[in-house]
Motif scaffolding. Structure first.
Motif, PDB file in Angstrom:
ATOM      1  N   ASP A  42       0.835  -1.209   0.000  1.00 10.63           N
ATOM      2  CA  ASP A  42       0.000   0.000   0.000  1.00 10.63           C
ATOM      3  C   ASP A  42       0.867   1.255   0.000  1.00 10.63           C
ATOM      4  OD1 ASP A  42      -2.214  -1.612   0.034  1.00 10.63           O
ATOM      5  OD2 ASP A  42      -2.639  -1.329   2.173  1.00 10.63           O
ATOM      6  N   GLU A  43       1.918   1.230   0.804  1.00 13.96           N
ATOM      7  CA  GLU A  43       2.810   2.391   0.883  1.00 13.96           C
ATOM      8  C   GLU A  43       3.530   2.626  -0.445  1.00 13.96           C
ATOM      9  OE1 GLU A  43       3.067   0.448   5.041  1.00 13.96           O
ATOM     10  OE2 GLU A  43       2.531  -0.097   3.002  1.00 13.96           O
ATOM     11  N   TYR A  44       3.968   1.551  -1.067  1.00 13.08           N
ATOM     12  CA  TYR A  44       4.683   1.688  -2.338  1.00 13.08           C
ATOM     13  C   TYR A  44       3.757   2.138  -3.457  1.00 13.08           C
ATOM     14  CZ  TYR A  44       9.240   0.146  -0.784  1.00 13.08           C
ATOM     15  OH  TYR A  44      10.457   0.101  -0.167  1.00 13.08           O
ATOM     16  N   GLU A  45       2.538   1.661  -3.446  1.00  7.74           N
ATOM     17  CA  GLU A  45       1.568   2.109  -4.454  1.00  7.74           C
ATOM     18  C   GLU A  45       1.301   3.604  -4.295  1.00  7.74           C
ATOM     19  OE1 GLU A  45      -2.673   0.585  -6.308  1.00  7.74           O
ATOM     20  OE2 GLU A  45      -2.262   0.234  -4.176  1.00  7.74           O
ATOM     21  N   TYR A  46       1.176   4.047  -3.070  1.00  5.10           N
ATOM     22  CA  TYR A  46       0.926   5.463  -2.764  1.00  5.10           C
ATOM     23  C   TYR A  46       2.080   6.335  -3.270  1.00  5.10           C
ATOM     24  CZ  TYR A  46       0.270   9.619   0.238  1.00  5.10           C
ATOM     25  OH  TYR A  46       0.110  10.891   0.716  1.00  5.10           O
ATOM     26  N   VAL A  77      17.135   8.089 -12.676  1.00  3.30           N
ATOM     27  CA  VAL A  77      17.504   9.385 -12.094  1.00  3.30           C
ATOM     28  C   VAL A  77      17.351   9.428 -10.580  1.00  3.30           C
ATOM     29  CG1 VAL A  77      17.024  10.678 -14.197  1.00  3.30           C
ATOM     30  CG2 VAL A  77      15.166  10.265 -12.544  1.00  3.30           C
ATOM     31  N   GLY A  78      16.813   8.375  -9.973  1.00  5.79           N
ATOM     32  CA  GLY A  78      16.659   8.370  -8.530  1.00  5.79           C
ATOM     33  C   GLY A  78      16.177   7.024  -8.025  1.00  5.79           C
ATOM     34  N   VAL A  79      16.443   6.762  -6.740  1.00 10.69           N
ATOM     35  CA  VAL A  79      16.067   5.490  -6.114  1.00 10.69           C
ATOM     36  C   VAL A  79      15.496   5.772  -4.732  1.00 10.69           C
ATOM     37  CG1 VAL A  79      16.855   3.218  -5.392  1.00 10.69           C
ATOM     38  CG2 VAL A  79      17.952   4.332  -7.327  1.00 10.69           C
ATOM     39  N   MET A  80      14.442   5.062  -4.371  1.00 11.32           N
ATOM     40  CA  MET A  80      13.826   5.265  -3.053  1.00 11.32           C
ATOM     41  C   MET A  80      13.377   3.928  -2.491  1.00 11.32           C
ATOM     42  SD  MET A  80      10.615   7.762  -2.085  1.00 11.32           S
ATOM     43  CE  MET A  80       9.674   7.502  -0.566  1.00 11.32           C
ATOM     44  N   GLY A  81      13.388   3.831  -1.161  1.00 10.29           N
ATOM     45  CA  GLY A  81      12.898   2.650  -0.484  1.00 10.29           C
ATOM     46  C   GLY A  81      12.263   3.002   0.842  1.00 10.29           C
ATOM     47  N   MET A  82      11.505   2.077   1.401  1.00 12.78           N
ATOM     48  CA  MET A  82      10.849   2.264   2.694  1.00 12.78           C
ATOM     49  C   MET A  82      10.891   0.953   3.450  1.00 12.78           C
ATOM     50  SD  MET A  82       7.456   4.228   1.220  1.00 12.78           S
ATOM     51  CE  MET A  82       7.427   3.290  -0.317  1.00 12.78           C
ATOM     52  N   GLY A  83      11.139   1.006   4.766  1.00 13.03           N
ATOM     53  CA  GLY A  83      11.142  -0.242   5.506  1.00 13.03           C
ATOM     54  C   GLY A  83      11.650  -0.134   6.919  1.00 13.03           C
ATOM     55  N   GLY A  84      11.645  -1.295   7.595  1.00 15.01           N
ATOM     56  CA  GLY A  84      12.227  -1.406   8.923  1.00 15.01           C
ATOM     57  C   GLY A  84      13.700  -1.747   8.804  1.00 15.01           C
ATOM     58  N   ARG A 123      24.209   1.721  -1.873  1.00 13.46           N
ATOM     59  CA  ARG A 123      25.633   1.988  -1.652  1.00 13.46           C
ATOM     60  C   ARG A 123      26.484   1.683  -2.882  1.00 13.46           C
ATOM     61  NH1 ARG A 123      24.389  -0.503   3.231  1.00 13.46           N
ATOM     62  NH2 ARG A 123      25.455  -2.438   2.633  1.00 13.46           N
ATOM     63  N   GLN A 124      25.932   0.942  -3.825  1.00 15.32           N
ATOM     64  CA  GLN A 124      26.674   0.621  -5.047  1.00 15.32           C
ATOM     65  C   GLN A 124      26.416   1.624  -6.168  1.00 15.32           C
ATOM     66  OE1 GLN A 124      26.451  -3.605  -6.120  1.00 15.32           O
ATOM     67  NE2 GLN A 124      25.744  -4.061  -4.060  1.00 15.32           N
ATOM     68  N   LEU A 125      25.493   2.533  -5.946  1.00 12.24           N
ATOM     69  CA  LEU A 125      25.154   3.525  -6.961  1.00 12.24           C
ATOM     70  C   LEU A 125      26.108   4.718  -6.878  1.00 12.24           C
ATOM     71  CD1 LEU A 125      21.282   3.368  -6.614  1.00 12.24           C
ATOM     72  CD2 LEU A 125      22.668   2.459  -8.485  1.00 12.24           C
ATOM     73  N   PRO A 126      26.279   5.435  -7.981  1.00 14.40           N
ATOM     74  CA  PRO A 126      27.247   6.535  -7.988  1.00 14.40           C
ATOM     75  C   PRO A 126      26.845   7.688  -7.083  1.00 14.40           C
ATOM     76  CG  PRO A 126      25.986   6.488 -10.036  1.00 14.40           C
ATOM     77  CD  PRO A 126      25.651   5.234  -9.303  1.00 14.40           C
ATOM     78  N   ILE A 127      27.832   8.345  -6.536  1.00 14.67           N
ATOM     79  CA  ILE A 127      27.592   9.563  -5.762  1.00 14.67           C
ATOM     80  C   ILE A 127      26.969  10.602  -6.674  1.00 14.67           C
ATOM     81  CG2 ILE A 127      28.793  11.513  -4.663  1.00 14.67           C
ATOM     82  CD1 ILE A 127      30.685   9.467  -3.426  1.00 14.67           C
ATOM     83  N   GLY A 128      25.960  11.284  -6.166  1.00 11.90           N
ATOM     84  CA  GLY A 128      25.257  12.286  -6.954  1.00 11.90           C
ATOM     85  C   GLY A 128      23.879  11.834  -7.386  1.00 11.90           C
ATOM     86  N   MET A 129      23.672  10.533  -7.595  1.00 11.71           N
ATOM     87  CA  MET A 129      22.333  10.043  -7.912  1.00 11.71           C
ATOM     88  C   MET A 129      21.479  10.096  -6.647  1.00 11.71           C
ATOM     89  SD  MET A 129      20.926   6.329  -9.222  1.00 11.71           S
ATOM     90  CE  MET A 129      21.539   6.472 -10.901  1.00 11.71           C
ATOM     91  N   PRO A 130      20.320  10.764  -6.683  1.00 11.94           N
ATOM     92  CA  PRO A 130      19.475  10.845  -5.487  1.00 11.94           C
ATOM     93  C   PRO A 130      19.063   9.474  -4.969  1.00 11.94           C
ATOM     94  CG  PRO A 130      18.792  12.475  -7.105  1.00 11.94           C
ATOM     95  CD  PRO A 130      19.806  11.599  -7.781  1.00 11.94           C
ATOM     96  N   LYS A 131      19.265   9.271  -3.658  1.00 10.41           N
ATOM     97  CA  LYS A 131      18.927   8.000  -3.011  1.00 10.41           C
ATOM     98  C   LYS A 131      18.256   8.340  -1.683  1.00 10.41           C
ATOM     99  CE  LYS A 131      23.641   6.777  -4.356  1.00 10.41           C
ATOM    100  NZ  LYS A 131      24.048   8.182  -4.537  1.00 10.41           N
ATOM    101  N   LEU A 132      17.032   7.917  -1.490  1.00 10.23           N
ATOM    102  CA  LEU A 132      16.310   8.271  -0.267  1.00 10.23           C
ATOM    103  C   LEU A 132      15.721   7.024   0.360  1.00 10.23           C
ATOM    104  CD1 LEU A 132      14.131  11.373   0.318  1.00 10.23           C
ATOM    105  CD2 LEU A 132      13.349   9.156   1.131  1.00 10.23           C
ATOM    106  N   MET A 133      15.989   6.841   1.652  1.00 11.90           N
ATOM    107  CA  MET A 133      15.508   5.678   2.395  1.00 11.90           C
ATOM    108  C   MET A 133      14.661   6.148   3.574  1.00 11.90           C
ATOM    109  SD  MET A 133      15.650   2.345   2.499  1.00 11.90           S
ATOM    110  CE  MET A 133      14.349   1.623   3.526  1.00 11.90           C
ATOM    111  N   VAL A 134      13.359   5.828   3.540  1.00  3.94           N
ATOM    112  CA  VAL A 134      12.475   6.104   4.674  1.00  3.94           C
ATOM    113  C   VAL A 134      12.539   4.885   5.581  1.00  3.94           C
ATOM    114  CG1 VAL A 134      10.140   6.666   5.425  1.00  3.94           C
ATOM    115  CG2 VAL A 134      10.965   7.479   3.204  1.00  3.94           C
ATOM    116  N   SER A 135      12.969   5.091   6.829  1.00  4.70           N
ATOM    117  CA  SER A 135      13.281   3.937   7.663  1.00  4.70           C
ATOM    118  C   SER A 135      12.904   4.156   9.118  1.00  4.70           C
ATOM    119  CB  SER A 135      14.787   3.645   7.570  1.00  4.70           C
ATOM    120  OG  SER A 135      15.172   2.644   8.479  1.00  4.70           O
TER     121      SER A 135
END
Length: 403
Positions: free
Chosen positions: A16-20, A96-103, A115-127
């Motif tokens: 549900d969260e990912y669909e949102y 152009v960007g990567v995001m994740g959510m989890g415990g 951590r394997q993606l290049p510096i500068g590419m937006p990476k956001l983790m809701v945790s």
């Protein structure tokens, strides 16, 4: 090619969260790819790439993983599969960007790939663990960690706002235009509070000659970040003035950069000048956190949260050996500079950490173990923070770059 955002997660429990979030990002005109790393149940939203695909790429099958009931194995397989899939997608699409959510589990799974993606590419983790120690998840990469406040376990008044903010933050990072400036070749330098004067003087010489100096604070993560950028090919040369993280790795301080500090430049074969900055100290937290076995050692309260402990002659002899042996493996022009009048601001004559016996043990060990057929050794009758010392290091490094 349409700009693509990757959403990585366990869709059997957080669909549900990912669909949102997917719908919010898609409304801004991005193609959104959903990657399912869940093992236990059926996803509640249709993924672009299923858990079956991910498991196969990880070298196993989803059926087998479910049958083995081994969470640790499942994490390894799915982490490997996601990393392979993302690597392929980055080649095939305009990611152009990567995001994740989890415990904690989902955070470990997703940030393994981030951590394997290049510096500068937006990476956001809701945790759920983002308000604690996030170093195991972030490492040395520019991963943005956002605390979920409530568990990532369904949509509600709070989570909708948090996840909406997260989607907006990722979009903002993607759409932010970075003004173009003239790119200059980059030189990396290591600094501590007690070697700041040296780096400030060195910086002037470096930048006057058309280079950009990136300064890394030698706090463990700083050394790791510098080593990572060197390994990734961002760095043209290194002025590794402050090698103090070796002390914490040897003695058990809190600012170790791990066992591979001082290896990347040697492996890459780029020019480097190195010194013994702050090899006179091991770092601990507040005074009451210093292990009791060190109660009789020379301690200095740098501030309320940092206590410095003077290294002994025996430790300095071992540090000299470690430093030399790492430099002996160099494949490029390398010079070690010894500041004979002190290696830190509190190691000068009459200062608290002034210990001729320990300093001489360090230098004697270096002279003994350094292969001077491979590494040039320059000894200067100067303190590390003397302007002449910084000038000598900078001039020498620049000469190697101009050869």
């Amino acid at each position: 090619m349409k700009k693509t955002v990757l959403l990585i997660g366990t869709l059997d429990t957080k669909g549900d969260e990912y669909e949102y979030v997917r719908d919010l990002i898609a409304l801004k005109g991005f193609e959104v790819v959903l990657i399912d790393g869940g093992v236990v149940g059926v996803p509640t939203v249709t993924p672009t790439f299923s858990a079956e695909v991910v498991a196969d790429l990880g070298g196993n099958t989803l059926t087998a993983l479910r049958g083995q009931h081994d969470r640790g194995l499942a994490m390894k397989v799915m982490s490997k599969g996601i990393a392979k899939l993302v690597d392929r997608l980055c080649l095939e699409r305009d990611v152009v960007g990567v995001m994740g959510m989890g415990g904690s589990g989902g955070t470990a799974l997703i940030t393994h790939t981030m951590r394997q993606l290049p510096i500068g590419m937006p990476k956001l983790m809701v945790s759920t663990v983002a308000s604690g120690d996030v170093h195991p998840y972030v490492g040395t990469k520019d991963i943005t960690m956002m605390y979920s406040v409530v568990d990532v376990a369904g949509l509600n008044k709070i989570s909708r706002r948090i996840l909406g903010n997260a989607a907006g933050a990722l979009i903002g990072m993607i759409e932010q235009e970075i003004p173009e400036v003239e790119d200059k070749p980059i030189i990396a330098a290591s600094m501590f509070g007690v070697t700041t004067t040296c780096i400030e003087n060195l910086k002037k010489h470096i930048e006057e000659n058309g280079f950009e100096l990136l300064v890394f604070h030698a706090t463990g993560s700083g050394g790791q970040a510098m080593e990572s950028l060197i390994s990734d090919g961002f760095i043209k040369a290194v002025a590794d003035v402050t090698t103090t993280e070796l002390c914490d790795e040897l003695v058990g301080g809190v600012l170790s950069a791990g066992p591979h500090r001082l290896e990347a430049a040697a492996r890459q074969g780029i020019p480097q000048v190195v010194s013994c900055g702050a090899l006179d100290m091991v770092n601990f937290g507040a005074m009451n956190t210093v292990p009791s076995k060190f109660a009789n050692r020379t301690l200095y309260e740098h501030n309320a949260n940092v206590t410095l402990m003077r290294t002994t002659a025996e430790e300095c002899a071992e540090l000299g050996k470690i430093l030399s042996e790492k430099l002996n493996e160099t494949t490029g022009p390398t010079t070690l500079f010894l500041p004979l009048k002190g290696v830190s601001a509190i190691d000068g004559e009459g200062q608290l950490f002034d210990s001729p016996e320990a300093t001489e043990a360090l230098f004697t060990s270096i002279r003994k173990h350094l292969n001077q057929n491979v590494v040039e050794l320059i000894e200067l009758d100067r303190h590390i923070n003397d302007p002449e010392f910084a000038a000598a290091m900078a001039t020498h490094l620049l000469s190697k770059l101009n050869e």
